[in-house]
Design an enzyme around this catalytic site. Sequence first.
Site, PDB file in Angstrom:
ATOM      1  N   ARG A   1       0.877  -1.142   0.285  1.00 26.18           N
ATOM      2  CA  ARG A   1      -0.028  -0.007  -0.277  1.00 26.18           C
ATOM      3  C   ARG A   1       0.857   1.345   0.018  1.00 26.18           C
ATOM      4  NH1 ARG A   1      -4.303   0.113   5.638  1.00 26.18           N
ATOM      5  NH2 ARG A   1      -2.290   0.578   5.719  1.00 26.18           N
TER       6      ARG A   1
ATOM      7  N   THR B   1      -1.915   7.750   0.282  1.00 31.33           N
ATOM      8  CA  THR B   1      -3.103   7.583  -0.677  1.00 31.33           C
ATOM      9  C   THR B   1      -3.667   6.210  -0.489  1.00 31.33           C
ATOM     10  OG1 THR B   1      -1.759   5.694  -2.802  1.00 31.33           O
ATOM     11  CG2 THR B   1      -1.625   7.854  -3.004  1.00 31.33           C
TER      12      THR B   1
ATOM     13  N   ASP C   1       1.445  -3.874  12.555  1.00 28.30           N
ATOM     14  CA  ASP C   1       1.431  -4.034  10.549  1.00 28.30           C
ATOM     15  C   ASP C   1       2.390  -4.934  10.541  1.00 28.30           C
ATOM     16  OD1 ASP C   1       3.850  -4.290   8.456  1.00 28.30           O
ATOM     17  OD2 ASP C   1       3.246  -2.198   7.956  1.00 28.30           O
TER      18      ASP C   1
ATOM     19  N   ASP D   1       6.305  -5.908   9.291  1.00 32.69           N
ATOM     20  CA  ASP D   1       6.946  -5.823   9.775  1.00 32.69           C
ATOM     21  C   ASP D   1       6.613  -6.619  11.170  1.00 32.69           C
ATOM     22  OD1 ASP D   1       7.670  -4.211   8.712  1.00 32.69           O
ATOM     23  OD2 ASP D   1       7.026  -1.598   9.857  1.00 32.69           O
TER      24      ASP D   1
HETATM   25  C1  PRP Z   1      -0.910  -4.774   3.988  1.00 34.78           C
HETATM   26  C2  PRP Z   1      -0.866  -6.086   4.569  1.00 34.78           C
HETATM   27  C3  PRP Z   1      -2.093  -6.346   3.254  1.00 34.78           C
HETATM   28  C4  PRP Z   1      -2.517  -4.729   2.784  1.00 34.78           C
HETATM   29  C5  PRP Z   1      -3.927  -4.597   3.453  1.00 34.78           C
HETATM   30  O1  PRP Z   1       0.649  -4.674   3.768  1.00 34.78           O
HETATM   31  O2  PRP Z   1      -0.098  -7.288   4.560  1.00 34.78           O
HETATM   32  O3  PRP Z   1      -1.288  -6.464   2.235  1.00 34.78           O
HETATM   33  O4  PRP Z   1      -1.229  -4.147   3.859  1.00 34.78           O
HETATM   34  O5  PRP Z   1      -3.735  -3.206   3.160  1.00 34.78           O
HETATM   35  P1  PRP Z   1      -4.660  -2.758   2.263  1.00 34.78           P
HETATM   36  O6  PRP Z   1      -6.200  -3.995   2.731  1.00 34.78           O
HETATM   37  O7  PRP Z   1      -5.634  -1.445   2.753  1.00 34.78           O
HETATM   38  O8  PRP Z   1      -4.775  -2.819   0.919  1.00 34.78           O
HETATM   39  P2  PRP Z   1       1.680  -3.296   3.401  1.00 34.78           P
HETATM   40  O9  PRP Z   1       1.356  -2.366   2.170  1.00 34.78           O
HETATM   41  O10 PRP Z   1       2.040  -3.301   4.665  1.00 34.78           O
HETATM   42  O11 PRP Z   1       2.996  -3.676   2.426  1.00 34.78           O
HETATM   43  P3  PRP Z   1       3.871  -5.335   3.085  1.00 34.78           P
HETATM   44  O12 PRP Z   1       3.563  -6.187   4.152  1.00 34.78           O
HETATM   45  O13 PRP Z   1       5.035  -5.403   1.952  1.00 34.78           O
HETATM   46  O14 PRP Z   1       5.030  -4.149   3.996  1.00 34.78           O
HETATM   47  N1  URA Z   2      -1.847  -3.199   7.277  1.00 33.14           N
HETATM   48  C1  URA Z   2      -1.275  -3.606   8.072  1.00 33.14           C
HETATM   49  O1  URA Z   2      -0.107  -4.870   8.457  1.00 33.14           O
HETATM   50  N2  URA Z   2      -1.574  -3.439   9.350  1.00 33.14           N
HETATM   51  C2  URA Z   2      -2.918  -2.528   9.395  1.00 33.14           C
HETATM   52  O2  URA Z   2      -3.298  -2.863  10.702  1.00 33.14           O
HETATM   53  C3  URA Z   2      -3.463  -2.080   7.118  1.00 33.14           C
HETATM   54  C4  URA Z   2      -2.521  -2.382   6.635  1.00 33.14           C
END
Ligand code: PRP
Ligand code: URA
Length: 216
Positions: free
Chosen positions: A111, A115, A207, A210
């Site tokens: 994400r 945005t 997160d 993370d």
């Molecule tokens: C997180 C999570 C989902 C997304 C959910 O990933 O694992 O894929 O956010 O959010 P949404 O429903 O609003 O799209 P992130 O974007 O943090 O990516 P990453 O795990 O690669 O850091």
């Molecule tokens: N992605 C995450 O990892 N945690 C949240 O709460 C929302 C999006």
Amino acid sequence: MKIFERIVMKNLIILDHPLIKRDLAILRDKRTTGEEFRGVIYRISGLIAYEVFRELRTKTVAIRTPLEKTKGFKIEQQVILVPVLRAGLGFIEGFIQVIPEARIGHIGIFRDEKTLKPVDYYVKLPKNLSKAKVCLLDPMLATGGSASAAISYLKKKGARNICMASLVAAPEGVKAVQIAHPHVKIFTCALDRKLNKKGYILPGLGDAGDRIFGTE
Ligand code: PRP
Ligand code: URA
């Protein structure tokens, strides 16, 4: 519940099981270390898989026990697991422990922090998606942008029988996915309260990527 919400929540399955609820509480707790978090996500994902594949098609096979002939079952339906990178990878080990027959595809989406729109960067999928039960794996369903985009991509590549497994879902995300993809069943361990201004799920667990990979 209003009629609109009833329709939107129709394909939402909240996994109401004491072992799942116990594990989710550990994952939510900010004191849980990275090492513990990974162990518990492994355990809970096996429990989730058990529920997600409850209706998998089987076929009867002949078996000989040490004492006599009998009948047993084999999984007949093809299964494809598709973790959304990165956090979806946390589900893989637990899922393949219970469904080792599965093939695995990957979709890389993150994400945009400003945005909140999904940005895709990697896709590798097995062939013949149309014949398989395809399960999208992503622990977090927040705005639903990432899941909706991933599901659209799977459909474009021919997938017809798609479900999604998550740990925590926000009502906003469930609605977004159900409006875009009304036939996709969403399995989750909890339907949380709402999103905060930054698009994080409340109460959520932070997160997920993370916490799994120690990148905070
Ligand atoms: C997180 C999570 C989902 C997304 C959910 O990933 O694992 O894929 O956010 O959010 P949404 O429903 O609003 O799209 P992130 O974007 O943090 O990516 P990453 O795990 O690669 O850091
Ligand atoms: N992605 C995450 O990892 N945690 C949240 O709460 C929302 C999006």
